[in-house]
Scaffold this motif. Structure first.
Motif, PDB file in Angstrom:
ATOM      1  N   ARG B 108       1.008  -1.112  -0.098  1.00 13.58           N
ATOM      2  CA  ARG B 108       0.148  -0.045  -0.023  1.00 13.58           C
ATOM      3  C   ARG B 108       0.929   1.262   0.019  1.00 13.58           C
ATOM      4  O   ARG B 108       2.028   1.306   0.660  1.00 13.58           O
ATOM      5  N   LYS B 109       0.490   2.162  -0.872  1.00 18.68           N
ATOM      6  CA  LYS B 109       1.011   3.537  -0.703  1.00 18.68           C
ATOM      7  C   LYS B 109       0.653   4.551   0.013  1.00 18.68           C
ATOM      8  O   LYS B 109      -0.537   4.953   0.144  1.00 18.68           O
ATOM      9  N   ILE B 110       1.598   5.170   0.881  1.00 19.07           N
ATOM     10  CA  ILE B 110       1.165   6.336   1.714  1.00 19.07           C
ATOM     11  C   ILE B 110       1.630   7.437   1.045  1.00 19.07           C
ATOM     12  O   ILE B 110       2.940   7.491   0.789  1.00 19.07           O
ATOM     13  N   ALA B 111       0.842   8.734   0.908  1.00 19.19           N
ATOM     14  CA  ALA B 111       1.356   9.917   0.378  1.00 19.19           C
ATOM     15  C   ALA B 111       1.535  11.007   1.739  1.00 19.19           C
ATOM     16  O   ALA B 111       0.332  10.913   2.418  1.00 19.19           O
ATOM     17  N   LEU B 112       2.669  11.588   1.995  1.00 11.23           N
ATOM     18  CA  LEU B 112       2.694  12.523   2.648  1.00 11.23           C
ATOM     19  C   LEU B 112       2.581  14.014   2.144  1.00 11.23           C
ATOM     20  O   LEU B 112       3.347  14.241   1.119  1.00 11.23           O
ATOM     21  N   VAL B 113       1.520  14.736   2.551  1.00  4.47           N
ATOM     22  CA  VAL B 113       1.462  15.965   2.115  1.00  4.47           C
ATOM     23  C   VAL B 113       2.087  17.121   3.159  1.00  4.47           C
ATOM     24  O   VAL B 113       1.793  17.111   4.142  1.00  4.47           O
ATOM     25  N   THR B 114       3.108  17.957   2.712  1.00  2.00           N
ATOM     26  CA  THR B 114       3.805  18.945   3.394  1.00  2.00           C
ATOM     27  C   THR B 114       3.601  20.219   2.759  1.00  2.00           C
ATOM     28  O   THR B 114       3.286  20.298   1.652  1.00  2.00           O
ATOM     29  N   GLY B 115       4.159  21.257   3.595  1.00  2.00           N
ATOM     30  CA  GLY B 115       4.307  22.676   2.815  1.00  2.00           C
ATOM     31  C   GLY B 115       3.315  23.616   3.724  1.00  2.00           C
ATOM     32  O   GLY B 115       3.411  24.926   3.310  1.00  2.00           O
ATOM     33  N   ASP B 116       2.658  22.806   4.576  1.00  2.00           N
ATOM     34  CA  ASP B 116       1.520  24.083   5.236  1.00  2.00           C
ATOM     35  C   ASP B 116       2.338  24.622   6.375  1.00  2.00           C
ATOM     36  O   ASP B 116       1.862  25.997   6.887  1.00  2.00           O
ATOM     37  N   ILE B 155      -3.963  24.717   3.556  1.00  2.00           N
ATOM     38  CA  ILE B 155      -3.590  24.408   1.879  1.00  2.00           C
ATOM     39  C   ILE B 155      -4.785  23.909   1.422  1.00  2.00           C
ATOM     40  O   ILE B 155      -5.510  23.254   2.036  1.00  2.00           O
ATOM     41  N   GLY B 156      -4.822  23.924   0.023  1.00  2.00           N
ATOM     42  CA  GLY B 156      -6.198  23.459  -0.727  1.00  2.00           C
ATOM     43  C   GLY B 156      -5.961  22.102  -1.358  1.00  2.00           C
ATOM     44  O   GLY B 156      -5.232  21.172  -0.726  1.00  2.00           O
ATOM     45  N   VAL B 157      -6.835  21.773  -2.010  1.00  2.00           N
ATOM     46  CA  VAL B 157      -7.171  20.382  -2.053  1.00  2.00           C
ATOM     47  C   VAL B 157      -6.069  19.841  -3.264  1.00  2.00           C
ATOM     48  O   VAL B 157      -5.859  18.595  -3.531  1.00  2.00           O
ATOM     49  N   ARG B 158      -5.228  20.601  -4.018  1.00  2.00           N
ATOM     50  CA  ARG B 158      -4.478  20.074  -5.050  1.00  2.00           C
ATOM     51  C   ARG B 158      -3.571  19.303  -4.776  1.00  2.00           C
ATOM     52  O   ARG B 158      -3.435  18.075  -5.581  1.00  2.00           O
ATOM     53  N   GLN B 308     -14.046  31.843  -8.519  1.00  2.00           N
ATOM     54  CA  GLN B 308     -12.551  31.618  -8.711  1.00  2.00           C
ATOM     55  C   GLN B 308     -12.300  32.315  -6.913  1.00  2.00           C
ATOM     56  O   GLN B 308     -12.853  33.428  -6.663  1.00  2.00           O
ATOM     57  N   PRO B 309     -11.326  31.412  -6.174  1.00  2.00           N
ATOM     58  CA  PRO B 309     -10.960  32.211  -4.962  1.00  2.00           C
ATOM     59  C   PRO B 309     -10.040  33.436  -4.725  1.00  2.00           C
ATOM     60  O   PRO B 309      -9.417  33.540  -5.961  1.00  2.00           O
ATOM     61  N   GLY B 310      -9.922  33.940  -3.971  1.00  2.00           N
ATOM     62  CA  GLY B 310      -8.914  34.830  -3.542  1.00  2.00           C
ATOM     63  C   GLY B 310      -7.534  34.324  -3.824  1.00  2.00           C
ATOM     64  O   GLY B 310      -7.319  33.239  -4.020  1.00  2.00           O
ATOM     65  N   ASP B 311      -6.572  35.355  -3.923  1.00  2.00           N
ATOM     66  CA  ASP B 311      -5.299  34.754  -3.860  1.00  2.00           C
ATOM     67  C   ASP B 311      -4.396  34.465  -2.766  1.00  2.00           C
ATOM     68  O   ASP B 311      -3.119  34.827  -2.692  1.00  2.00           O
ATOM     69  N   GLU B 312      -5.014  34.622  -1.435  1.00  2.00           N
ATOM     70  CA  GLU B 312      -4.302  34.302  -0.428  1.00  2.00           C
ATOM     71  C   GLU B 312      -4.855  32.950   0.466  1.00  2.00           C
ATOM     72  O   GLU B 312      -6.072  32.519   0.171  1.00  2.00           O
ATOM     73  N   TYR B 313      -3.869  32.320   1.091  1.00  2.44           N
ATOM     74  CA  TYR B 313      -4.403  31.505   1.859  1.00  2.44           C
ATOM     75  C   TYR B 313      -4.613  31.785   3.429  1.00  2.44           C
ATOM     76  O   TYR B 313      -3.979  32.987   4.052  1.00  2.44           O
ATOM     77  N   LYS B 314      -5.793  31.175   4.158  1.00  2.00           N
ATOM     78  CA  LYS B 314      -6.032  31.583   5.540  1.00  2.00           C
ATOM     79  C   LYS B 314      -4.914  30.776   6.185  1.00  2.00           C
ATOM     80  O   LYS B 314      -4.401  29.856   5.973  1.00  2.00           O
ATOM     81  N   VAL B 315      -4.404  31.366   7.466  1.00  2.00           N
ATOM     82  CA  VAL B 315      -3.290  30.792   8.086  1.00  2.00           C
ATOM     83  C   VAL B 315      -3.734  30.703   9.755  1.00  2.00           C
ATOM     84  O   VAL B 315      -4.537  31.464  10.157  1.00  2.00           O
ATOM     85  N   SER B 316      -3.749  29.411  10.270  1.00  2.00           N
ATOM     86  CA  SER B 316      -3.979  29.246  11.568  1.00  2.00           C
ATOM     87  C   SER B 316      -2.847  29.328  12.412  1.00  2.00           C
ATOM     88  O   SER B 316      -1.900  28.284  12.323  1.00  2.00           O
ATOM     89  N   ALA B 317      -2.596  30.030  13.200  1.00  2.00           N
ATOM     90  CA  ALA B 317      -1.314  30.505  14.123  1.00  2.00           C
ATOM     91  C   ALA B 317      -1.821  30.523  15.468  1.00  2.00           C
ATOM     92  O   ALA B 317      -2.929  30.888  15.694  1.00  2.00           O
ATOM     93  N   ALA B 318      -1.016  30.224  16.485  1.00  2.00           N
ATOM     94  CA  ALA B 318      -1.276  30.035  17.735  1.00  2.00           C
ATOM     95  C   ALA B 318      -0.243  30.469  18.521  1.00  2.00           C
ATOM     96  O   ALA B 318       0.897  30.260  18.356  1.00  2.00           O
ATOM     97  N   MET B 319      -0.266  31.307  19.712  1.00  2.00           N
ATOM     98  CA  MET B 319       0.802  31.437  20.754  1.00  2.00           C
ATOM     99  C   MET B 319       0.678  31.200  21.819  1.00  2.00           C
ATOM    100  O   MET B 319      -0.728  31.052  22.229  1.00  2.00           O
ATOM    101  N   ARG B 440      -0.693  33.257  -1.645  1.00  2.00           N
ATOM    102  CA  ARG B 440      -0.561  31.965  -2.041  1.00  2.00           C
ATOM    103  C   ARG B 440       0.694  31.589  -2.646  1.00  2.00           C
ATOM    104  O   ARG B 440       1.106  30.646  -2.327  1.00  2.00           O
ATOM    105  N   ASP B 441       1.426  32.344  -3.422  1.00  2.00           N
ATOM    106  CA  ASP B 441       2.741  32.049  -4.120  1.00  2.00           C
ATOM    107  C   ASP B 441       4.029  31.840  -3.104  1.00  2.00           C
ATOM    108  O   ASP B 441       5.045  31.554  -3.470  1.00  2.00           O
ATOM    109  N   TRP B 442       3.485  32.329  -2.040  1.00  2.00           N
ATOM    110  CA  TRP B 442       4.680  31.733  -0.943  1.00  2.00           C
ATOM    111  C   TRP B 442       4.763  30.226  -0.334  1.00  2.00           C
ATOM    112  O   TRP B 442       5.691  29.858   0.267  1.00  2.00           O
TER     113      TRP B 442
END
Lengths: 123, 452
Positions: B108-116, B155-158, B308-319, B440-442
């Motif tokens: 079985r193949k496991i895919a890891l999605v990173t970059g968030d 990050i989105g669905v891509r 069409q969506p906007g060109d920014e991602y929402k960020v979830s940050a916490a402190m 988004r492009d960052w």
């Protein structure tokens, strides 16, 4: 504190059901009417001012109202309402889970008996 | 393909372990999704990972996988998509691979999605003048930077779609949008293009409807007292068709119910402006949706409009935001509300007299409408009250001092004070949520494939 129950007011729960939740320090309350006539009544009576007054001890933050006539629903967004939100709130209801139920307790002027009865039958 | 059948077996971290098992054993699914990440979850996971480099993901998922392993062997076509990877998808994948090997599921193949994760580049962006302003208050991140524990882009669905196209049986992501867990499989199954906005909107609505698990099957529904068999409540399934319509349902023979009402309730859950439901994949208009019962426990949701969506991602940050402790005692007897209130205040006063004061305190009398103060007539005649006292401060020692004081009410407080079984309240870290946006492009997402 609350007015005496008379035939001149109804609780929102007699006309609608609800759901609430959180996003950060903001909460939204969806109020969904059982019937089209009940929706029209709620649209007229369940104003931002009435809702703000009902929740004034919880927060004096801004309240926005959106209409979704396709779902017979109103969506209320209550800002700055969760005591900081996240894991920081001191409130027992830090996530706004109870706000939807509290909304259904709100009293508004009563529509005609027919509208109330029709909504009851649709429950 | 006519329709794709996607079930969500986990609505939040803490959901019933029965969910995934119910759906895999009785759901006849094409895809199983599991959602573990609430708003501040990644900060909690980050802290765990600092203490233990092997941690930082939703271990509940590994246990779920162990339970469904034998069933998965007989359903080789079933694919799983989850955000259980948290801040350590690599660690999660290792643990998952071990479980799969144990069940003989090699190959079985496991895919890891990173970059968030934004933390590695955050200071560089800030040096370039980017302010990461708080979406609600407008305040710039600035001096709060040092308190930041984690910052992750939704990050989105891509990457999920790419992982499925590459043959992944299990997709392990961190912070992706909740609806993307189901939208990804829908896109992959139907081959939707990036600009088929209405279809993407339909798939997003489908994902939104099942992301909180049983909540669309009668859980927390206004009519909850009337739902059948709450103990056996069903976990949700959406059948998404090529045109982006979705039928919400649940496995045959499970409890709860799926009706026009339960679906409308969940449509409205945690949304803001219904014309602008924002995701990185599509902006959805909820005001064109139609909801229609088409059979027993079958509700069709159609008519989603997307653009069409906007060109920014929402960020979830916490402190980090200091420390907190909350304790509860039960007070039984006549004038219970008065007694509980006086008892709670006396604990705080006792601490004040020895110089221990807090940034924030709260005394609540549960069972008297304390959840939403001011909206319910308080019945002062009740004979039982839950006294809840909570304090918060940046000084951990002060919070610890409170924790040691509350129990003194067992002997010093009003008669009928009881319910102390839980012991001293635990001192816990608190996190402040910092929602913000990033261009988004960052963000560059990556997929890594592992074969078990």
């Amino acid at each position: 504190m609350a007015p005496i129950e008379t035939s001149y007011t109804v609780r929102v729960r007699q006309l609608a059901y609800s759901r609430s939740g959180d996003k950060g320090n903001t909460s939204n309350i969806g109020v969904i009417a059982y019937t089209a006539k009940a929706y029209e009544w709620l649209k007229a009576e369940l104003t931002v001012e009435v809702v703000k007054e009902h929740f004034k001890e919880v927060s004096d933050g801004k309240v926005d109202r959106y209409e979704l006539p396709n779902l017979l629903a109103l969506n209320f967004v209550l800002h700055d309402v969760l005591g900081g939100g996240g894991s920081r709130s001191l409130r027992v209801d830090a996530q706004g889970k109870a706000l939807g139920q509290a909304m259904l307790q709100l009293r508004i002027p009563a529509p005609s008996a027919y509208v109330i009865e029709e909504a009851r039958a649709a429950r | 393909m006519g329709t794709v059948r996607i079930g969500n077996g986990c609505g939040f971290w803490g959901d019933s372990p029965e969910g995934p098992y119910q759906l895999v054993s009785r759901g006849n699914l094409d895809y199983l999704t599991l959602d573990y990440l609430a708003e501040v979850a990644l900060s909690i996971l980050t802290k765990q990972m600092r203490k233990n480099p092997e941690a930082g993901f939703a271990y509940d998922f590994v246990e779920a996988l162990d339970r469904i392993g034998p069933l998965w062997r007989d359903q080789p076509g079933l694919r799983i998509v989850t955000n259980a990877g948290g801040v350590n998808p690599v660690g999660c994948a290792k643990a998952c691979a071990e479980v799969l090997r144990r069940h003989g599921l090699t190959g079985r193949k496991i895919a890891l999605v990173t970059g968030d994760d934004l933390m590695p580049d955050l200071d560089r962006w800030m040096a370039n003048g980017y302010e990461f302003r708080h979406m609600e208050t407008g305040e710039a991140l600035g001096e709060h930077r040092s308190k930041l524990v984690s910052a992750n882009a939704y990050i989105g669905v891509r990457p999920i779609v790419e992982a499925l196209a590459a043959g992944a049986d299990l997709v392990l992501a961190g912070r992706v949008t909740d609806p993307a867990l189901a939208l990804g499989p829908a896109i992959h199954a139907h081959g939707w293009h990036d600009d088929q906005w209405n279809r993407l909107a339909g798939g997003t609505v489908a994902g939104h409807l099942i992301e909180c698990g049983t909540q669309v099957c009668g859980g927390i529904s206004t009519g909850w007292l009337d739902i059948p068999d709450p103990a056996g409540i069903g976990f949700p399934i959406v059948e998404v068709s090529d045109d982006g319509f979705a039928v919400v349902t649940k496995p045959e023979g499970t409890g709860g119910r799926v009706t026009e009402y339960t679906v409308k309730e969940q449509l409205l859950y945690e949304i803001g402006d219904p014309v602008n439901f924002l995701t990185p994949d599509v902006t959805v208009d909820f005001t064109s949706l139609r909801v229609q019962e088409v059979g027993e426990n079958r509700v069709l949701v159609s008519g989603a409009k997307g653009r069409q969506p906007g060109d920014e991602y929402k960020v979830s940050a916490a402190m980090v935001a200091g420390y907190m402790a909350s304790g509860e005692l039960t007070v039984f007897g006549e004038r219970a509300v008065e007694k509980a209130t006086r008892a709670g205040e006396s604990v705080l006063e006792r601490l004040r007299r020895v110089g221990v004061t807090f940034e924030s305190t709260r005394v609540e009398c549960l069972r008297t409408g304390a959840s939403v103060p001011g909206t319910e007539e308080v019945d002062h005649g009740v004979t039982e009250v839950g006294l809840r006292v909570t304090v918060r401060d940046h000084d951990r020692e002060k919070v610890r001092r409170f924790s040691r004081e509350l129990a003194s009410l067992i002997t010093a407080g009003p008669p009928g004070t009881t319910g102390y079984a839980a012991g001293r309240p635990r001192v816990r870290d608190t996190l402040a949520y910092w929602p913000t946006l990033v261009a988004r492009d960052w963000i560059t997402t990556k997929i890594e494939m592992i074969e078990v």
